[in-house]
Design an enzyme around this catalytic site. Structure first.
Site, PDB file in Angstrom:
ATOM      1  N   LEU A 148       0.832  -1.208   0.000  1.00 39.28           N
ATOM      2  CA  LEU A 148       0.000   0.000   0.000  1.00 39.28           C
ATOM      3  C   LEU A 148       0.864   1.255   0.000  1.00 39.28           C
ATOM      4  O   LEU A 148       0.510   2.291  -0.541  1.00 39.28           O
ATOM      5  CB  LEU A 148      -0.913  -0.006   1.220  1.00 39.28           C
ATOM      6  CG  LEU A 148      -1.972  -1.110   1.208  1.00 39.28           C
ATOM      7  CD1 LEU A 148      -2.600  -1.263   2.577  1.00 39.28           C
ATOM      8  CD2 LEU A 148      -3.027  -0.836   0.160  1.00 39.28           C
TER       9      LEU A 148
ATOM     10  N   LYS B 147       1.992  -3.386   8.857  1.00 44.82           N
ATOM     11  CA  LYS B 147       3.112  -2.441   8.764  1.00 44.82           C
ATOM     12  C   LYS B 147       4.355  -3.215   9.178  1.00 44.82           C
ATOM     13  O   LYS B 147       4.427  -3.744  10.289  1.00 44.82           O
ATOM     14  CB  LYS B 147       2.861  -1.254   9.700  1.00 44.82           C
ATOM     15  CG  LYS B 147       3.844  -0.106   9.539  1.00 44.82           C
ATOM     16  CD  LYS B 147       3.371   1.090  10.371  1.00 44.82           C
ATOM     17  CE  LYS B 147       4.275   2.285  10.300  1.00 44.82           C
ATOM     18  NZ  LYS B 147       3.764   3.411  11.128  1.00 44.82           N
TER      19      LYS B 147
ATOM     20  N   ASP C 224       0.251  15.440  15.636  1.00 48.08           N
ATOM     21  CA  ASP C 224       0.765  15.425  14.262  1.00 48.08           C
ATOM     22  C   ASP C 224      -0.380  15.316  13.264  1.00 48.08           C
ATOM     23  O   ASP C 224      -0.331  14.554  12.308  1.00 48.08           O
ATOM     24  CB  ASP C 224       1.752  14.257  14.079  1.00 48.08           C
ATOM     25  CG  ASP C 224       2.582  14.449  12.811  1.00 48.08           C
ATOM     26  OD1 ASP C 224       3.183  13.479  12.334  1.00 48.08           O
ATOM     27  OD2 ASP C 224       2.584  15.569  12.288  1.00 48.08           O
TER      28      ASP C 224
HETATM   29  C1  LIG Z   1      -2.369   1.361   7.548  1.00 47.35           C
HETATM   30  C2  LIG Z   1      -3.453   1.310   6.502  1.00 47.35           C
HETATM   31  C3  LIG Z   1      -3.386   1.691   5.192  1.00 47.35           C
HETATM   32  C4  LIG Z   1      -4.643   1.446   4.639  1.00 47.35           C
HETATM   33  N1  LIG Z   1      -5.121   1.638   3.374  1.00 47.35           N
HETATM   34  C5  LIG Z   1      -4.443   2.208   2.311  1.00 47.35           C
HETATM   35  N2  LIG Z   1      -3.216   2.733   2.514  1.00 47.35           N
HETATM   36  C6  LIG Z   1      -2.581   3.318   1.471  1.00 47.35           C
HETATM   37  C7  LIG Z   1      -1.248   3.883   1.726  1.00 47.35           C
HETATM   38  C8  LIG Z   1      -0.581   3.598   2.882  1.00 47.35           C
HETATM   39  C9  LIG Z   1       0.750   4.131   3.184  1.00 47.35           C
HETATM   40  C10 LIG Z   1       1.479   3.565   4.233  1.00 47.35           C
HETATM   41  C11 LIG Z   1       2.747   4.032   4.556  1.00 47.35           C
HETATM   42  C12 LIG Z   1       3.318   5.080   3.852  1.00 47.35           C
HETATM   43  C13 LIG Z   1       2.584   5.663   2.799  1.00 47.35           C
HETATM   44  C14 LIG Z   1       1.307   5.201   2.466  1.00 47.35           C
HETATM   45  N3  LIG Z   1      -3.099   3.436   0.248  1.00 47.35           N
HETATM   46  C15 LIG Z   1      -4.329   2.901  -0.002  1.00 47.35           C
HETATM   47  C16 LIG Z   1      -4.876   3.010  -1.305  1.00 47.35           C
HETATM   48  C17 LIG Z   1      -6.128   2.460  -1.568  1.00 47.35           C
HETATM   49  N4  LIG Z   1      -6.673   2.565  -2.833  1.00 47.35           N
HETATM   50  C18 LIG Z   1      -7.948   1.940  -3.150  1.00 47.35           C
HETATM   51  C19 LIG Z   1      -8.907   3.026  -3.519  1.00 47.35           C
HETATM   52  N5  LIG Z   1      -8.379   3.854  -4.619  1.00 47.35           N
HETATM   53  C20 LIG Z   1      -9.351   4.862  -4.964  1.00 47.35           C
HETATM   54  C21 LIG Z   1      -7.110   4.502  -4.195  1.00 47.35           C
HETATM   55  C22 LIG Z   1      -6.102   3.469  -3.833  1.00 47.35           C
HETATM   56  C23 LIG Z   1      -6.835   1.793  -0.554  1.00 47.35           C
HETATM   57  C24 LIG Z   1      -6.306   1.703   0.725  1.00 47.35           C
HETATM   58  C25 LIG Z   1      -5.048   2.255   1.012  1.00 47.35           C
HETATM   59  N6  LIG Z   1      -5.407   0.950   5.615  1.00 47.35           N
HETATM   60  N7  LIG Z   1      -4.695   0.858   6.756  1.00 47.35           N
END
Ligand SMILES: Cc1cc(Nc2nc(/C=C/c3ccccc3)nc3cc(N4CCN(C)CC4)ccc23)n[nH]1
Length: 279
Positions: free
Chosen positions: A17, A40, A134
């Site tokens: 992710l 994570k 934060d």
């Molecule tokens: C902890 C956690 C993350 C999480 N869900 C998602 N995290 C991150 C990006 C996460 C991330 C983590 C560390 C550093 C940078 C980004 N990106 C995501 C992108 C997602 N999509 C699905 C929906 N789309 C419209 C956009 C992309 C869905 C869930 C996501 N749920 N719980």
């Protein structure tokens, strides 16, 4: 449930992710139950040589005890030789700051719904003497129905009573005057940050953003706030009430549900109005 001895083979790894400072986050499924969550993965050596193990322990202690619909759940954690793993709630619509960038700015209905949810989460945390410290779009995830999930409790502190904090943290744009002037501070720093967040939701950039940081400091210390004319008067009123120089004069989060801008917009929010008991 925190003490169930999880191991990496209990999970089926899904897509990556994102990658943060201290670790990568994957969408995973617990094989036994089919439960989807986020894992994570943090390299132990990195945690040690960045000397952030204290912050890491604090993140676990705080987030494991937080139970609020708008705070990302920490279900548990485990470690092996190489890594430490946090089992976190999965927010299915991704990072709020990416949605904000793609839409440039939010309309009043969306911005008021997000603001109300963040205020409810902060009000809950403050009742437990937890200061997030934060708050910014990068630390907010989205779930179905525009549901907000506050994440990244790495900088939050458990500040019972008036033991005010004076360590520096958070990005520049969201720092309140008392932190810019390295004075003591308490949970009112989150109220200020909510004002910055609301401004950024409606305008598309934080209010005191400048090329060089010393100018930003000066503008924060003077509360040199300029609200564009396209921002509705009710929204501008709430922004001004959150961005008061004196911490004790800042808007009380438990009152957010009664502000005219919230009252006017809540009739259009995507789900039935959430009862106030969670604020
Ligand atoms: C902890 C956690 C993350 C999480 N869900 C998602 N995290 C991150 C990006 C996460 C991330 C983590 C560390 C550093 C940078 C980004 N990106 C995501 C992108 C997602 N999509 C699905 C929906 N789309 C419209 C956009 C992309 C869905 C869930 C996501 N749920 N719980």
């Amino acid at each position: 449930q925190l003490h169930k001895n999880w191991k990496i083979s209990d999970f089926e790894l899904g897509r990556k992710l994102g990658k943060g400072k201290f670790g990568k986050v994957y969408c995973v499924r617990e094989i036994a139950t089919g439960f989807v969550c986020a894992l994570k993965v943090m390299d132990k050596c990195e945690l040690l040589n960045y000397k952030v193990e204290k912050q890491f322990v604090r993140e676990i202690e705080i987030q494991a005890n937080v139970r609020h619909v708008n705070c990302l759940r920490l279900y548990g954690w485990f470690h092996d030789q190489k890594n430490v793993y946090l089992i976190l709630e999965y927010a299915a619509e991704g990072e709020l700051y990416k949605v904000l960038k793609s839409k440039r700015r939010f309309d009043d209905v969306t911005a008021s719904y997000y603001t109300f949810q963040v205020a409810s989460a902060l009000s809950y945390l403050h009742k437990k003497h937890i200061v997030h410290r934060d708050l910014k779009p990068e630390n907010i995830l989205l779930h179905f129905n525009n549901q907000i999930k506050l994440s990244d409790f790495g900088w939050s502190v458990y500040a019972p009573g008036h033991s005010k904090r004076t360590t520096m943290c958070g990005t520049l744009d969201y720092l309140p005057p008392e932190m810019v002037e390295a004075k003591t501070h308490d949970e009112k720093v989150d109220v200020w940050a909510l004002g910055i967040l609301l401004y950024e939701f409606l305008v598309g950039r934080p209010p005191f953003e400048e090329q060089n940081s010393s100018t930003t400091y000066k503008r924060i210390a003077k509360v040199d706030l300029r609200i564009p004319s396209f921002v509705s008067p009710d929204a501008a009123d709430l922004i001004r009430k959150l961005l008061k120089y004196e911490p004790e004069k800042r808007f009380k989060l438990s009152e957010i549900g009664k502000h005219p801008w919230i009252l006017k917009n809540r009739l259009h929010w995507p789900t039935t109005f959430m009862s106030l008991e969670n604020t």
